[in-house]
Scaffold this motif. Structure first.
Motif, PDB file in Angstrom:
ATOM      1  N   ASN A  41       0.494  -1.135   0.279  1.00 38.26           N
ATOM      2  CA  ASN A  41      -0.088   0.115   0.134  1.00 38.26           C
ATOM      3  C   ASN A  41       0.899   1.033   0.219  1.00 38.26           C
ATOM      4  N   SER A  60       7.909   4.522   8.837  1.00 39.31           N
ATOM      5  CA  SER A  60       7.069   5.424   8.220  1.00 39.31           C
ATOM      6  C   SER A  60       7.655   7.183   7.708  1.00 39.31           C
ATOM      7  N   PRO A  65       1.127   6.565   1.878  1.00 34.56           N
ATOM      8  CA  PRO A  65       0.186   6.048   0.830  1.00 34.56           C
ATOM      9  C   PRO A  65       0.792   6.288  -0.358  1.00 34.56           C
ATOM     10  N   ASN A  82      -2.301  -8.174  -5.900  1.00 27.81           N
ATOM     11  CA  ASN A  82      -1.004  -9.367  -6.729  1.00 27.81           C
ATOM     12  C   ASN A  82      -1.233  -9.230  -8.520  1.00 27.81           C
ATOM     13  N   GLU A 133       9.822  -5.056   5.200  1.00 29.50           N
ATOM     14  CA  GLU A 133       9.894  -6.234   5.943  1.00 29.50           C
ATOM     15  C   GLU A 133      11.589  -6.441   6.215  1.00 29.50           C
TER      16      GLU A 133
ATOM     17  N   LEU B 143      -6.402  -0.908   7.671  1.00 30.98           N
ATOM     18  CA  LEU B 143      -5.906  -0.759   6.387  1.00 30.98           C
ATOM     19  C   LEU B 143      -6.444  -1.489   5.425  1.00 30.98           C
ATOM     20  N   VAL B 144      -5.910  -2.651   5.841  1.00 34.01           N
ATOM     21  CA  VAL B 144      -6.023  -3.381   4.669  1.00 34.01           C
ATOM     22  C   VAL B 144      -7.956  -4.047   4.090  1.00 34.01           C
ATOM     23  N   ALA B 412       2.153   6.958   9.156  1.00 37.05           N
ATOM     24  CA  ALA B 412       1.886   5.766   9.553  1.00 37.05           C
ATOM     25  C   ALA B 412       0.959   4.819   8.563  1.00 37.05           C
ATOM     26  N   ARG B 413       0.143   5.254   7.566  1.00 40.95           N
ATOM     27  CA  ARG B 413      -0.441   4.230   6.823  1.00 40.95           C
ATOM     28  C   ARG B 413       0.595   3.127   6.256  1.00 40.95           C
ATOM     29  N   LEU B 414       0.814   2.582   6.651  1.00 36.04           N
ATOM     30  CA  LEU B 414       1.876   1.575   6.263  1.00 36.04           C
ATOM     31  C   LEU B 414       1.334  -0.079   6.424  1.00 36.04           C
ATOM     32  N   ILE B 415       0.984  -0.884   5.362  1.00 35.61           N
ATOM     33  CA  ILE B 415       0.135  -1.559   5.771  1.00 35.61           C
ATOM     34  C   ILE B 415       1.656  -3.037   5.464  1.00 35.61           C
ATOM     35  N   THR B 416       2.073  -3.479   6.829  1.00 33.96           N
ATOM     36  CA  THR B 416       3.760  -4.077   6.576  1.00 33.96           C
ATOM     37  C   THR B 416       3.445  -5.321   7.360  1.00 33.96           C
ATOM     38  N   GLN B 417       4.260  -6.410   7.840  1.00 30.54           N
ATOM     39  CA  GLN B 417       4.197  -7.740   8.341  1.00 30.54           C
ATOM     40  C   GLN B 417       2.724  -8.815   7.650  1.00 30.54           C
ATOM     41  N   GLY B 418       2.739  -9.506   6.753  1.00 28.16           N
ATOM     42  CA  GLY B 418       2.147 -10.121   5.999  1.00 28.16           C
ATOM     43  C   GLY B 418       1.174  -9.909   5.388  1.00 28.16           C
ATOM     44  N   SER B 419       1.762  -8.389   4.793  1.00 21.49           N
ATOM     45  CA  SER B 419       0.820  -7.239   3.467  1.00 21.49           C
ATOM     46  C   SER B 419       0.169  -8.702   1.934  1.00 21.49           C
ATOM     47  N   SER B 420       1.145  -8.995   2.020  1.00 24.40           N
ATOM     48  CA  SER B 420       1.496 -10.017   0.587  1.00 24.40           C
ATOM     49  C   SER B 420       0.048 -11.194   0.906  1.00 24.40           C
TER      50      SER B 420
END
Lengths: 424, 424
Positions: A41, A60, A65, A82, A133, B143-144, B412-420
């Motif tokens: 994202n 961040s 985004p 994906n 990551e 966010l997801v 900090a609008r971040l999608i992290t860790q396992g986002s895929s």
């Protein structure tokens, strides 16, 4: 024209890195409908990713985004998805979840991953640095190594925990090695009781004959001396022949090390595979002089996923400015075509190479001018802050760098993700 | 004294939250050797953790390396380790890796985790908020959910994706609900093309008769009105009887929701179990008036892992100021004992309760004064910045809040860790 178009021209951009995002920016005002697809994202400012890995910056501060960057462009739809392939015959991008997105023009800006030259089994021991990551994983490994060394009583194991190997002496490898050395020598010493973190070894191993091979000889030599003065051991002309949980082997020597950073090579995304198109050894798509895929004038490919020669006959380097120029060119050619015009072939303009060496030095090669040392660092720092997006992140990064210089303190010394597992 | 001590008195502190850290600070100058053990490498400012979960602050802005906070105290050794038990008979803290640490005096400051009242199977669907990983997990889920809603064509599924349930209306629940509502209404609307994020439902469900039960009635009523004006639906007197991947059930009603936040209850750490000591229903250790464990004057327990009554006969609340006062008291009593003295029992001084409601309002109950609205928000904000450690983090947090107020943008609008994985 014989008839008015029934709907706007549909452009699909895959990848919101430097190339894809610049293409979206470049298409502003064009009579097109854009779909920008990324599996993340966020857009990532990769040139500073090593600073997240070394606890200098927060995640961040170098990521935005994607939707936010395009919020004022109603004709742009951002998809968090994906991509699994391209159906070039039917002009559709295929998503992993079974959906698909039709296009009139496609821009592939899918980047590259680190590559292990046929030794993928090394990856768990020698992680690379391409995503947020990756950076927090490396940060955790580096910080946990010091933590474990503090509690270790066996001197051999302790020495291995305090040995950090960086493989590959391009800009990322040089920057990682220099910053780990700073961390060990300036930031951490007063925090530990049983170890002297200044005794940590940082070993930079390069298969080629010099560090920063893309730079002129004298800057390479300067960078090597500067690294050595920070305490980095530089090993040249030695390919690594093995990476394990215990360390690395190079030139027949075994070096015990618990932390290995891979900065030695990249492989392009699967774009060439999706298209069944010709690619080089690193899977980079071979494109026409106008950045389109041979036989597919409606498919552009830009950035690290392509190979193309610059006006000097040399390969265009895999750096952010090149990807941005390519993205901008693709956007301009699409606009020209919509007006029934065309453009001369893409022509890469090389602005220069930069690399930071530790927290106070840098080397810069503008071609017409070479710079090294503290002044180069200031130019490096100002250039990077300039290229960050948005005032807030610029202030935040400048603030962190100020603290590193004035106080030797790094903002983000956090062990996160799975820390309880690795703590044991 | 009949003989000089052969070695300094050994104090082991388990947990570097507010209570443990304050105990370490309070022992400065005492003739002791301190070992501070934590399974994290960072001290966390938990009162602002919900702001990480809602993309307002970066992880590193509310967390500090524990070693760094004690770098100037050579008598303090920080251990990054998991504690698995206490051998009170032999006065040793047992580590998970088989090691152990001897103590003369032990301070247990091991905190609490969220608890599901016998429904641990709810945790995967309704995560709580106690660690940085909890916060980035919740941030990713929130966010997801918007990302998936943007791509969803089934209106029922889309509605469930845009329904956010917060269970429990204490300060954390109120702050989460208000901030999610702000995110949906102020930060996100222009970023999406297929959904109107302002249509997102935020439902705050509380089993008790009012929100913020620790506050006076009129402030609770004000907070409820303020939440409702932000668009939060407040449901009172309804315990949640089921949490699944599809939503929640309360009072016989089924509410379809893909994002659930658990803010309804906590359970103390395993300290009582380690000692085989009496505890209340939430596993909180019952301690003597001097914060020592019954039968073990050499073991103190402080913070969220204990239950003790305040001077008003009410239970001392599980908030940061209480933990800090208890840690400070334990340090003072250890110092007094080393001088052959003692101290009167611990006496809790309640400074007040604060809660933020959305980005511009707050309620404050100082006991002698009640405040609500915008002025309360300013006092809330200044108090929180004051209690952060270090100038850099204060500037960084103030900068982020400025951006939220002036631009509605969250850092900090971040999608992290396992986002895929979750993207599909």
């Amino acid at each position: 024209m014989t008839q008015a178009p029934a709907r706007p021209h549909r452009v699909v951009i895959v990848g919101a890195g430097f190339g894809g995002l610049e293409a979206a920016f470049g298409l502003k005002g064009a009579p097109v409908e854009i779909t920008l697809i990324d599996r993340r994202n966020h857009h990532l400012f990769q040139p500073l990713l090593y600073q997240v890995a070394t606890a200098s910056l927060a995640t961040s501060e170098i990521a935005w985004p994607i939707r936010y960057l395009l919020r004022d462009r109603p004709e742009v739809t951002t998809l968090f998805a994906n991509v699994g392939g391209v159906d070039a015959a039917n002009k559709r991008v295929l998503l992993d979840d079974g959906g698909s997105v039709p296009y009139d023009t496609l821009i592939l800006a899918t980047g590259a991953r680190h590559a292990y030259f046929g030794h993928d089994e090394w990856e768990p021991f020698a992680p690379g640095l391409k995503t947020l990551e990756d950076a927090t994983t490396l940060r955790r490994r580096i910080l946990v190594a010091f933590e474990r060394a503090e509690r270790e009583t066996d001197p051999e194991v302790r020495a291995a925990l305090l040995t950090f190997v960086v493989i590959g002496a391009g800009p990322t490898g040089v920057e990682m090695a220099g910053t780990i050395a700073d961390l060990a020598r300036d930031t951490l010493p007063r925090d530990f009781r049983h170890i002297d973190t200044r005794m940590a070894r940082v070993v930079l191993i390069e298969a080629g004959p010099r560090v920063l091979p893309a730079f002129p000889d004298d800057l390479s030599a300067y960078a090597q001396r500067a690294l050595e003065s920070l305490g980095v051991e530089v090993v040249l002309g030695q390919p690594v022949t093995e990476c394990t949980a215990d360390g690395v082997v190079y030139g027949g020597n075994k070096l015990a090390a618990r932390t290995i950073v891979w900065a030695a090579g990249v492989r392009a995304s699967r774009a060439a595979e999706w298209l069944g198109a010709p690619a080089d050894r690193a899977q980079r798509l071979q494109v026409e002089p106008d950045l389109t895929v041979p036989g597919h004038p409606e498919i552009f490919a830009v950035g690290d996923t392509v190979t193309i020669k610059g006006p000097d006959g040399k390969q265009v380097p895999g750096i952010a400015p090149a990807a941005k120029q390519e993205g901008r060119y693709a956007a301009a050619l699409i606009k020209a075509r919509l007006n029934g015009e065309t453009l001369p072939p893409f022509r890469y303009k090389h602005a220069g190479n930069l690399a930071q060496i530790g927290k106070r030095l840098a080397v810069i090669d503008f071609g017409w001018m070479k710079l090294r040392g503290a002044l180069a660092w200031w130019i490096w720092g100002i250039a990077h802050i300039y290229f960050l997006i948005g005032l807030r992140n610029r202030i935040a990064v400048a603030l962190n760098w100020l603290w590193i210089h004035a106080r030797n303190q790094r903002a983000a010394r956090l062990i996160t993700q799975g820390s309880s597992k690795v703590a044991q």
